[in-house]
Design an enzyme around this catalytic site. Structure first.
Site, short mmCIF file in Angstrom:
data_model
loop_
_atom_site.label_atom_id
_atom_site.label_comp_id
_atom_site.label_asym_id
_atom_site.label_seq_id
_atom_site.Cartn_x
_atom_site.Cartn_y
_atom_site.Cartn_z
N SER A 142 0.88 -0.97 -0.09
CA SER A 142 0.19 0.02 0.00
C SER A 142 0.94 1.19 0.10
CB SER A 142 -0.72 0.02 1.45
OG SER A 142 -1.46 1.10 1.38
N TYR A 155 -1.96 -0.87 11.01
CA TYR A 155 -2.06 -1.21 9.68
C TYR A 155 -0.96 -0.88 8.72
CZ TYR A 155 -3.53 -1.93 4.71
OH TYR A 155 -3.71 -1.94 3.43
#
Length: 262
Positions: A142, A155
């Site tokens: 990501s 995360y």
């Protein structure tokens, strides 16, 4: 008509029951790859399997919990028994976690690392012995694995760790002719956020509209065909990472204004 550039290349896609994983499985099958559909929700996988078969492709459903090493071992064993090898491994399965760092529950963070870091590790270690020269490993990271943002620090940390694993692995397996690609999506229009773990009911602040999972799947499929090191989905994603690297202090100020508010 899509060219069958992956004809005969056996692809394993984790997290294939929805979102990016589902779109990636379709895209790989359209390119001629027999696809192993790995996720916990076997009912959703069965629908996708029927769709791929109806379009003339080949697919195998294997219920899999990537956080469980034995489950992954069984999945890879079935893939090899059915198709003979694993040519492409797409580590897509992932879990979100929102919450301020000061409030994160350790058990939540451990589980997110079990899925987002140990999950890919399990799949890599089980698949590599069955991966021939020219194999492709694609790890879906990501952009926030390059620059953490407020309220999702846990995360982000799991994706930073996945990037580190990818960088080391890339060098370690290069002599075997296996490539390792990191894909960095930005915001994607999926149900990922709805399924994330939350520390509280915190608001995440402004978010871009995002791209379709099919657009991310195109980038992943390209990496499965050609290899490569780092793949960004949009020019904006690449610009975000470049800007935050060149001007980290300014990035902090922007994030404080738009994301860090209650």
């Amino acid at each position: 008509m899509t060219e069958k550039r992956l004809s005969g290349k056996i692809a394993v896609v984790t997290g294939a029951s929805s979102g990016i994983g589902e779109a990636t499985a379709r895209a790989l099958a359209a390119r001629g790859a027999p696809v192993v559909l790995a996720a916990r929700d076997e009912e959703k996988l069965a629908f996708l399997e029927r769709e791929i078969r109806a379009a003339g492709g080949r697919a195998l459903v294997v219920g899999t919990d990537v956080a469980d090493r034995e489950s992954v071992r069984g999945m890879v064993g079935r893939a090899v028994a059915e198709f003979g090898s694993v040519d492409v491994l797409v580590n897509n399965a992932g879990l979100g976690l929102s919450g301020r760092v000061a409030e994160l529950r350790p058990d939540d963070l451990r589980y997110v690392f079990d899925v987002n870091l140990l999950g890919p590790l399990h799949c890599i270690q089980e698949a590599l012995p069955h991966m021939p020269r020219g194999g492709r490993i694609v790890n879906v990271s990501s952009v926030v694995g390059k620059r953490a943002i407020p309220k999702v620090g846990g995360y982000c940390a799991s994706k930073f760790a996945l990037n580190a694993l990818s960088d080391a692995l890339r060098v370690e397996v290069a002599a075997r002719g296996v490539t390792v690609t990191s894909v960095y999506p930005g915001t994607t229009r999926t149900s990922f956020r709805d399924n994330s773990r939350r520390t509280k009911s915190e608001k995440r602040g402004w978010r871009p509209k995002g791209v379709s999972p099919e657009k991310v799947a195109e980038k992943i499929s390209g990496a499965a065909e050609r290899g490569g090191r780092d793949v960004y989905v949009t020019p904006t994603d690449r610009l975000f990472v470049a800007a935050t690297t060149l001007a980290p202090g300014l990035t902090d100020l922007v994030l404080r204004r738009f994301w860090a508010k209650d």
